[in-house]
Scaffold this active site. Structure first.
Site, PDB file in Angstrom:
ATOM      1  N   CYS A   1      14.772  -5.062  -3.782  1.00 41.23           N
ATOM      2  CA  CYS A   1      15.693  -4.233  -4.566  1.00 41.23           C
ATOM      3  C   CYS A   1      14.964  -3.217  -5.428  1.00 41.23           C
ATOM      4  O   CYS A   1      14.999  -3.295  -6.665  1.00 41.23           O
ATOM      5  CB  CYS A   1      16.581  -5.130  -5.409  1.00 41.23           C
ATOM      6  SG  CYS A   1      17.495  -6.225  -4.339  1.00 41.23           S
TER       7      CYS A   1
ATOM      8  N   TYR B   1       0.067   3.284  -3.349  1.00 39.14           N
ATOM      9  CA  TYR B   1      -0.875   4.419  -3.214  1.00 39.14           C
ATOM     10  C   TYR B   1      -0.310   5.544  -2.350  1.00 39.14           C
ATOM     11  O   TYR B   1      -1.070   6.400  -1.897  1.00 39.14           O
ATOM     12  CB  TYR B   1      -2.193   3.980  -2.568  1.00 39.14           C
ATOM     13  CG  TYR B   1      -2.771   2.685  -3.038  1.00 39.14           C
ATOM     14  CD1 TYR B   1      -3.388   2.573  -4.278  1.00 39.14           C
ATOM     15  CD2 TYR B   1      -2.742   1.566  -2.215  1.00 39.14           C
ATOM     16  CE1 TYR B   1      -3.937   1.379  -4.693  1.00 39.14           C
ATOM     17  CE2 TYR B   1      -3.299   0.360  -2.624  1.00 39.14           C
ATOM     18  CZ  TYR B   1      -3.891   0.275  -3.864  1.00 39.14           C
ATOM     19  OH  TYR B   1      -4.433  -0.908  -4.264  1.00 39.14           O
TER      20      TYR B   1
ATOM     21  N   ARG C   1       0.806  -1.229   0.000  1.00 42.17           N
ATOM     22  CA  ARG C   1       0.000   0.000   0.000  1.00 42.17           C
ATOM     23  C   ARG C   1       0.841   1.284   0.000  1.00 42.17           C
ATOM     24  O   ARG C   1       0.540   2.203  -0.752  1.00 42.17           O
ATOM     25  CB  ARG C   1      -1.011   0.006   1.153  1.00 42.17           C
ATOM     26  CG  ARG C   1      -1.987  -1.195   1.115  1.00 42.17           C
ATOM     27  CD  ARG C   1      -3.184  -1.028   2.030  1.00 42.17           C
ATOM     28  NE  ARG C   1      -4.078  -0.003   1.539  1.00 42.17           N
ATOM     29  CZ  ARG C   1      -4.132   1.215   1.988  1.00 42.17           C
ATOM     30  NH1 ARG C   1      -3.381   1.575   3.004  1.00 42.17           N
ATOM     31  NH2 ARG C   1      -4.948   2.085   1.455  1.00 42.17           N
TER      32      ARG C   1
END
Ligand code: LLP
Length: 425
Positions: free
Chosen positions: A354, A328, A324
């Site tokens: 990475c 976002y 998340r």
């Protein structure tokens, strides 16, 4: 040890002491089950469901939990036991509901813009409550499959009410420019033509305007349009049994007071007001609001690294466990499981993957932590584990459900053998 009433089930029995969930310390859970570890409070999930059920007690209603938010079988079961139905978006989610709680099949609504014939057949055979149909082409396919299987299909047309909801653009869905639903201005004609097909039953009209919406107003605006449509259809001789208001009620990801029950009441009032004369059943599809705050992702600090002016706290959880923040720019509170004394400093909390996008927080003021310490990422119960992946060949985390003083493993940690099982050299 009384669990205080806050919007989160994670608390410290003693000020400055160790973080607990229910009667168990997160440190003991991390020792027992390893990290990264998702921890959920069963109590809080049940409490949140009850909030919706109580707020809507005055009318015929069904809370259809949006399975996509967290599809753990144990969570589906606990919700079904308390009367919840389910909103699903794939044949896979239907199989989850059937595996966890087959008796709830009659309380399932099936949403999604791309249902396949096989998924429709599975829903028909399971005798689900309704298909939330997102296009005329899908309605035609539903009718054809129903005729073929000789099972009448209950459907709701998912309409696009053209209502703006202030949320992240990736999770806003109620505008004409989005891929979801059909234009509400076309709906009446579609219902009229469907009424001629004996294999279709117009059960409801549905709407879903987006996710993490903090104000009740856009929900009211959408439902006002939808109930107007239901009244027009009644004039056409089509009496819908239900209105499905979708999901989307947001939570507060930041620290501070959050009156969950008050939010739910406000939301229920807005819906009730907007439903006006419509006296049928109300369906809602909350996901996040039921499970987000019940969950935390517990992770161990691997390194604390200084690069020039920046300090990086590197944890054993990464973007593959909780995407998340990366996807976002979402905010999750990060708290130490056992706080140390000392001054807070500004750090980036990052994972081992990475990519520079692999972060949980940037320039965040955090109390001091050292390698080996545990920290908890809060409000991770929704769209956490379900959006996890094996990126960087990282086995996915384990999940634990806390029920009062007990904790049980509801999903074991993945192994490399699980990851390699589907491949051939
Ligand atoms: N019903 C439908 C048709 C949906 O598409 C959704 C969510 C819900 C109900 C439940 O919405 P909720 O009550 O959870 O807001 N991955 C994003 C959220 C995507 C939501 C997609 N649809 C995130 O992590 O914020």
């Amino acid at each position: 040890m009384a669990e205080p009433k806050t919007s989160r089930p994670f608390y410290r029995p003693q000020a400055g002491g160790e973080l607990h969930c229910g009667g168990v310390s997160l440190e003991s859970l991390a020792r027992r089950f390893g990290t990264p570890l998702y921890v959920y409070s069963a109590n809080q999930i049940a409490e949140r469901l009850a909030m919706f059920q109580q707020a809507l007690a005055g009318r015929d209603h069904l809370v259809c939990y949006a399975v996509k938010a967290n599809s753990a079988l144990a969570i589906l079961k606990l919700l079904a036991k308390r009367g919840a139905g389910f909103d699903i978006v794939s044949g896979g989610e239907l199989e989850r509901v059937m595996a966890a709680t087959p008796e709830a099949a009659g309380r399932v609504v099936f949403s999604g813009v791309g249902k396949t014939a096989a998924e429709i057949d599975a829903g028909l055979k399971a005798a689900i409550l309704a298909f939330n149909v997102e296009s005329e082409a899908e309605l035609a396919l539903l009718a054809a499959r129903a005729r073929k299987l000789k099972i009448r299909a209950r459907f709701a047309l998912r309409v696009n009410p053209d209502v703006f909801a202030d949320t992240h653009p990736y999770i806003s869905t109620g505008l004409r420019e989005h891929k979801f639903g059909v234009d509400i201005r076309r709906a009446r004609a579609i219902y009229r033509s469907a009424a001629k097909d004996r294999w279709l039953e117009a059960y409801a009209v549905s709407v879903h305007i987006g996710s993490q919406i903090r104000s009740a107003d856009p929900f009211g605006a959408a439902i006002a349009r939808v109930s107007k449509l239901a009244m027009q259809l009644r004039e056409d001789g089509i009496t819908l049994k239900a209105i499905d208001a979708g999901g989307g009620l947001g939570i507060d990801y930041h620290d501070g007071a959050f009156d969950a029950a008050g939010k739910v009441e406000e939301y229920a009032e807005a819906l009730n007001r907007a439903l006006g004369e419509f006296d049928g059943r109300l369906l809602i599809e909350p996901g996040r609001f039921l499970v987000a705050q019940a969950g935390a992702l517990v992770t161990r600090v691997l390194y604390v690294k200084r690069n020039g002016k920046k300090t990086f706290v590197i944890t054993d959880a990464a973007m593959n466990d909780l995407i998340r923040p990366a996807l976002y720019q979402a905010h999750h509170e990060i708290v130490p499981v056992r706080p140390r004394a000392g001054r807070a400093c500004v750090v980036d909390v990052v994972g081992p993957v990475c990519e520079s996008g692999d972060f949980f927080a940037r320039d965040r003021k955090l109390v001091p932590v050292e390698p080996g310490d545990l920290v908890a990422l809060l409000d991770a119960g929704a769209y956490g584990m379900v959006q996890s992946s094996n990126y960087n060949s990282r086995p996915r985390a384990a999940e634990v459900l806390v029920e009062g003083a007990k904790a049980r493993l509801i999903r074991r940690r993945e192994t490399m053998a699980d990851l390699l099982a589907t491949e051939r050299v």
